[in-house]
Design an enzyme around this catalytic site. Structure first.
Site, PDB file in Angstrom:
ATOM      1  N   HIS A   1      95.666  31.322   2.407  1.00 56.75           N
ATOM      2  CA  HIS A   1      94.976  30.658   3.521  1.00 56.75           C
ATOM      3  C   HIS A   1      95.696  29.373   3.899  1.00 56.75           C
ATOM      4  O   HIS A   1      96.504  28.837   3.142  1.00 56.75           O
ATOM      5  CB  HIS A   1      93.503  30.415   3.185  1.00 56.75           C
ATOM      6  CG  HIS A   1      93.229  29.267   2.255  1.00 56.75           C
ATOM      7  ND1 HIS A   1      92.937  28.005   2.714  1.00 56.75           N
ATOM      8  CD2 HIS A   1      93.167  29.193   0.906  1.00 56.75           C
ATOM      9  CE1 HIS A   1      92.710  27.208   1.696  1.00 56.75           C
ATOM     10  NE2 HIS A   1      92.847  27.898   0.585  1.00 56.75           N
TER      11      HIS A   1
ATOM     12  N   ASP B   1      96.714  23.015  -2.528  1.00 61.99           N
ATOM     13  CA  ASP B   1      95.874  24.111  -2.075  1.00 61.99           C
ATOM     14  C   ASP B   1      95.532  23.884  -0.612  1.00 61.99           C
ATOM     15  O   ASP B   1      94.828  22.917  -0.292  1.00 61.99           O
ATOM     16  CB  ASP B   1      94.612  24.169  -2.917  1.00 61.99           C
ATOM     17  CG  ASP B   1      93.656  25.241  -2.468  1.00 61.99           C
ATOM     18  OD1 ASP B   1      94.084  26.152  -1.740  1.00 61.99           O
ATOM     19  OD2 ASP B   1      92.477  25.168  -2.837  1.00 61.99           O
TER      20      ASP B   1
ATOM     21  N   GLU C   1      89.190  29.356   4.920  1.00 64.22           N
ATOM     22  CA  GLU C   1      88.802  29.678   3.545  1.00 64.22           C
ATOM     23  C   GLU C   1      88.021  28.536   2.934  1.00 64.22           C
ATOM     24  O   GLU C   1      87.083  28.746   2.168  1.00 64.22           O
ATOM     25  CB  GLU C   1      90.055  29.966   2.709  1.00 64.22           C
ATOM     26  CG  GLU C   1      89.767  30.520   1.314  1.00 64.22           C
ATOM     27  CD  GLU C   1      89.801  29.477   0.220  1.00 64.22           C
ATOM     28  OE1 GLU C   1      89.791  29.859  -0.951  1.00 64.22           O
ATOM     29  OE2 GLU C   1      89.818  28.263   0.523  1.00 64.22           O
ATOM     30  N   GLU C   2      88.410  27.300   3.274  1.00 63.24           N
ATOM     31  CA  GLU C   2      87.831  26.142   2.608  1.00 63.24           C
ATOM     32  C   GLU C   2      86.341  25.971   2.896  1.00 63.24           C
ATOM     33  O   GLU C   2      85.667  25.240   2.170  1.00 63.24           O
ATOM     34  CB  GLU C   2      88.562  24.869   3.037  1.00 63.24           C
ATOM     35  CG  GLU C   2      90.019  24.835   2.650  1.00 63.24           C
ATOM     36  CD  GLU C   2      90.239  24.735   1.159  1.00 63.24           C
ATOM     37  OE1 GLU C   2      89.253  24.724   0.415  1.00 63.24           O
ATOM     38  OE2 GLU C   2      91.393  24.684   0.734  1.00 63.24           O
TER      39      GLU C   2
ATOM     40  N   ASP D   1      97.175  30.967  -3.472  1.00 63.97           N
ATOM     41  CA  ASP D   1      96.714  29.776  -2.755  1.00 63.97           C
ATOM     42  C   ASP D   1      97.490  28.555  -3.243  1.00 63.97           C
ATOM     43  O   ASP D   1      98.362  28.057  -2.578  1.00 63.97           O
ATOM     44  CB  ASP D   1      95.214  29.567  -2.951  1.00 63.97           C
ATOM     45  CG  ASP D   1      94.393  30.437  -2.019  1.00 63.97           C
ATOM     46  OD1 ASP D   1      94.965  31.054  -1.107  1.00 63.97           O
ATOM     47  OD2 ASP D   1      93.174  30.509  -2.200  1.00 63.97           O
TER      48      ASP D   1
END
Length: 780
Positions: free
Chosen positions: A355, A365, A402-403, A462
């Site tokens: 992502h 990340d 995604e977060e 990730d």
């Protein structure tokens, strides 16, 4: 005779032995069929790494905060798209309109009791002195909980340790009244959304989740960023409180255009979004609240570290006033999809995913992973220029949003938005993982049936690099493939050994499982049943709580073990590929070594990621080992069996099904070996239909572990072998349905609850039996 014209050269025939003609024809035929072996291309792939491009990608992707839905994240998507297109890989953006959450207003104040004046908290993370990137603070969202319930609450404070089910049970046993009060719990054991949910179920009117200095601050006298790897006293971890996956308004179907949607109130009613307001808090502010709580002294394992006040349970007399107002709105998110079409089997897909979005800069990340993905793409382009074409299609996926499950990748107390590019504090792979995964989940739901019939495997990265040490999680049939790939890659921390040699001597289990909330692999494994892998460098509880920041100019800043600093632009300068960016003001030899090691680890992450993909895409027979799967299932069953000793539960049905799976695994292995054992000169005479049939059985067996009805009360989760716990979305569980039923039975201890455990045992046994039938390829 002298005047006779000489015969033209082409008329002069030189006799050639028949044997030589046959050999020549065979060789020509052989090289026509196999112009270059796949292993040659795979070795070439490992030699094509580029320090310059990997560092440049990381620098470009982390220049500004790029939360999902922001203009900066759209720019990052365009960068990824352009890079993939420049690598001659057909690429596109696939968009979805999903519900995102942003803060409008937050306030929190504390009084020593309900009648004294309240003192407000500023809820601001401090900027460290001389931070050259302090100006970007304006681009970072205030600290908040995504999808938190909007509302105001005032009440006495109750301390609930880590906010787990057992912690609230302990409060109840101690006659501490949670109902009508505000819970304060420390982050670190379970997902924050479960903390808030557990508080709500216990009757709390609001929840505060803080970072205890014992867990994140380095303890008494500890140093913190920018001088060490620990979180500063004002640092706060942000993340989501949504307990589902995908867009909250489209549960189970893709959020496409003017599709059907449910209301937010309906989502809250399901318990997937909280019904009480909440806020994240720093260790300093959390400790200030704890000092106002009286009542019973908390147990030793509920206490803080050295120098902390004595933690008490309450309620009160400390009294807080909490307000949160959020904006939940539909926003467009953009997945970037690139496809290298296979030559022989274009309808079989090997997928690589990472992502792109980040709460702040995302240097570890996810964008160390994004940089690795782009590095893989550019190496594959170089292979194509040398004549390589995959047997099966390779699909590169860069996900958005995604977060917003954040709980992030599988790594860590999710994310710290401490200003100055402190993006992430790594805890333990999969211990703290993302739940929503909006972009990947929507795409999987949008393509569910195609993926179910065509996806060979999904490979996720990730946090490509957060510290030393390689770590992997996988569905068990891919274990041996991972080991073999690791034997072909050099260890970035020790050039005298392979990655596998360092991996097997680590202190962690060699390969973990994909049962937790995880990251973008969740939809592939837990919803569709696609064999999957998640890989990273760096893992460990408190071993590498690292921060990405901008002490040096820009790009990635990593605190390696021992406090060694590493920045992407510094790596470029050190390696001789300087870009037009500010050079670090000071350079130490140790820092130089750490930077080089970090960049090498990123390149090695790309190497093993791409190598595993190449083996899955190129090998004639899929390198799946279901004997390993059977062994793993047996180990998991034995652990559960110990938990139910003396209870009316039998695991005999599962043991019987595992034996059938072992037999099926042996049968297909023999079939494969028989075909592989044919004379190498006659390999082109292998029956392609038989090869395809064996591969389809290997590919589809994982699907058989899913159940169309899904887990009890959680129908989105279809996989009966791997899935998150109902009581802790971070928890990685084997047999999640059995685990949920067992936890309920332990609490209720009724005959009905124990019958439900046995029912879940039978469900798993039937799934394993179905997998055996698929693997053996026979009808009953």
């Amino acid at each position: 005779m002298k005047n006779q014209r000489q015969q033209p050269l082409f008329y002069r025939i030189v006799p050639v032995p028949a044997g030589a003609i046959i050999v020549t024809v065979l060789l020509l035929l052989l090289f026509t069929i196999y112009p270059r072996s796949t292993s040659t291309y795979h070795s070439l792939f490992l030699s094509l790494s580029s320090n310059e491009t990997a560092a440049r990608h990381l620098f470009a992707l982390t220049r500004r905060p790029h939360v999902a839905g922001s203009d900066a994240n759209a720019v990052a998507a365009a960068y990824v798209l352009n890079t993939l297109s420049s690598a001659s890989i057909p690429s596109r953006i696939t968009s979805y309109n999903v519900l995102l959450s942003y803060p409008i207003h937050r306030s929190l104040s504390l009084s020593r009791n309900s009648s004294t004046p309240a003192i407000p908290f500023d809820l601001i993370q401090e900027i460290y002195p001389d931070d050259p990137y302090a100006a970007v603070a304006a681009d970072i969202l205030p600290t908040f909980h995504a999808y938190a319930h909007s509302g105001t609450a005032s009440g006495r404070v109750v301390y609930a340790n880590y906010g787990r089910v057992e912690d609230f049970a302990a409060l109840k046993a101690a006659a501490v009244d949670v109902s009508g009060n505000v819970v304060i719990a420390r982050y670190g054991e379970i997902y924050r959304g479960d903390i808030v949910r557990n508080a709500q179920l216990a009757g709390a009117i609001a929840a505060i989740v803080y970072d205890d200095a014992k867990d994140y601050g380095g303890g008494l006298g500890g140093k913190w960023f920018p001088n060490d790897r620990w979180m500063p006293p004002s640092g706060v971890q942000v993340g989501s409180t949504y307990r589902g996956l995908g867009d909250p308004t489209t549960p189970g179907w893709a959020s496409v255009g003017d599709c059907e949607r449910i209301g937010i109130e309906e989502v809250v009613a399901t318990g997937l979004m909280p019904g009480i307001p909440s806020l994240p808090l720093s260790s300093r502010d959390g400790e200030a609240i704890l000092r106002t709580i009286r009542g019973m002294v908390a147990a030793d394992d509920w206490q803080g570290g050295e120098g902390a006040p004595v933690y008490r349970l309450g309620p009160g007399p400390g009294f807080v006033h909490l307000t949160y107002l959020g904006n939940e709105t539909l926003m467009m998110v953009q997945n970037v999809i690139a496809v290298i079409e296979g030559r022989e089997e274009p309808d079989r897909y090997v997928l690589l995913g990472n992502h792109r979005d980040a709460w702040t800069f995302g240097a570890v990340d996810p964008n160390s992973g994004t940089s690795a993905l782009l590095e893989v793409a550019e190496r594959l382009n170089k292979l194509q220029k040398r004549g390589w074409k995959p047997r099966r299609s390779i699909i590169l996926c860069n996900w958005d949003a995604e977060e917003y499950g954040l709980v992030n990748d599988a790594s860590v107390p999710p994310h710290n938005t401490f200003i100055s590019k402190i993006l992430l504090f790594s805890y333990t792979i999969l211990k703290f993982a993302s739940l929503l995964q909006l972009g990947s989940t929507e795409w999987v739901e949008d393509n569910r049936e195609v993926l179910a019939s065509r996806a060979v495997a999904y490979l996720n990265v990730d946090s490509a690099v957060s510290g030393p040490g390689f770590h992997a999680m996988a569905t068990p049939q891919l274990d041996e493939l991972l080991k073999e790939a690791a034997k072909m890659v050099q260890d970035p921390d020790n050039s005298s050994q392979t990655l596998y040699e360092s991996w097997v001597t680590s202190d962690y289990p060699l390969i973990g499982r994909l049962g937790g909330g995880g990251t973008d692999f969740a939809a592939f494994v837990q919803h569709v049943g696609v064999p999957s892998v998640d890989m990273s460098f760096g893992k460990g509880i408190h071993s590498f709580i690292f921060m990405n920041c901008s002490v040096y100019a820009t790009g990635l800043l990593l605190l390696y073990e021992g406090g060694l600093l590493c920045s992407a632009n510094f790596v470029n300068t050190t390696c001789g590929q300087a870009m037009d960016i500010q050079k670090p003001p000071t350079v130490a030899y140790e820092q130089t070594a750490a930077c080089i090691t970090h960049l090498l680890a990123l390149l090695v992450a790309a190497s093993i990621w791409g190598l595993v993909a190449l083996k899955l895409a190129d090998e004639e027979f899929l390198p799946f080992d279901y004997m390993s799967y059977a062994s793993e299932l047996k180990q998991s069953t034995e652990l559960f069996e110990k938990e139910v000793l003396g209870r009316p539960v039998s695991f005999a049905p599962i043991y019987q099904s595992i034996e059938e799976l072992k037999k099926a695994a042996a049968i297909i292995d023999n079939e494969r070996k028989e075909l592989e054992g044919k004379n190498w000169l006659l390999t082109w005479k292998k029956d392609p239909i038989k090869v395809r049939e064996i591969n389809d059985r290997l590919m589809m067996t994982e699907r058989a572990f899913t159940n169309r009805e899904g887990l009890h009360e959680r129908p989105w989760y279809k996989h009966l072998i791997y899935g998150p716990s109902q009581f802790d979305d971070y928890g990685s569980k084997s047999f999640p349905g059995i685990d949920d039923a067992l936890e309920t039975a332990k609490t209720l201890n009724t005959s009905k609850s124990w019958r439900l455990v046995q029912h879940e045992v039978w469900r798993v046994a039937r799934a394993i039996k179905q997998a055996s039938l698929v693997l053996i390829g026979e009808l009953k």
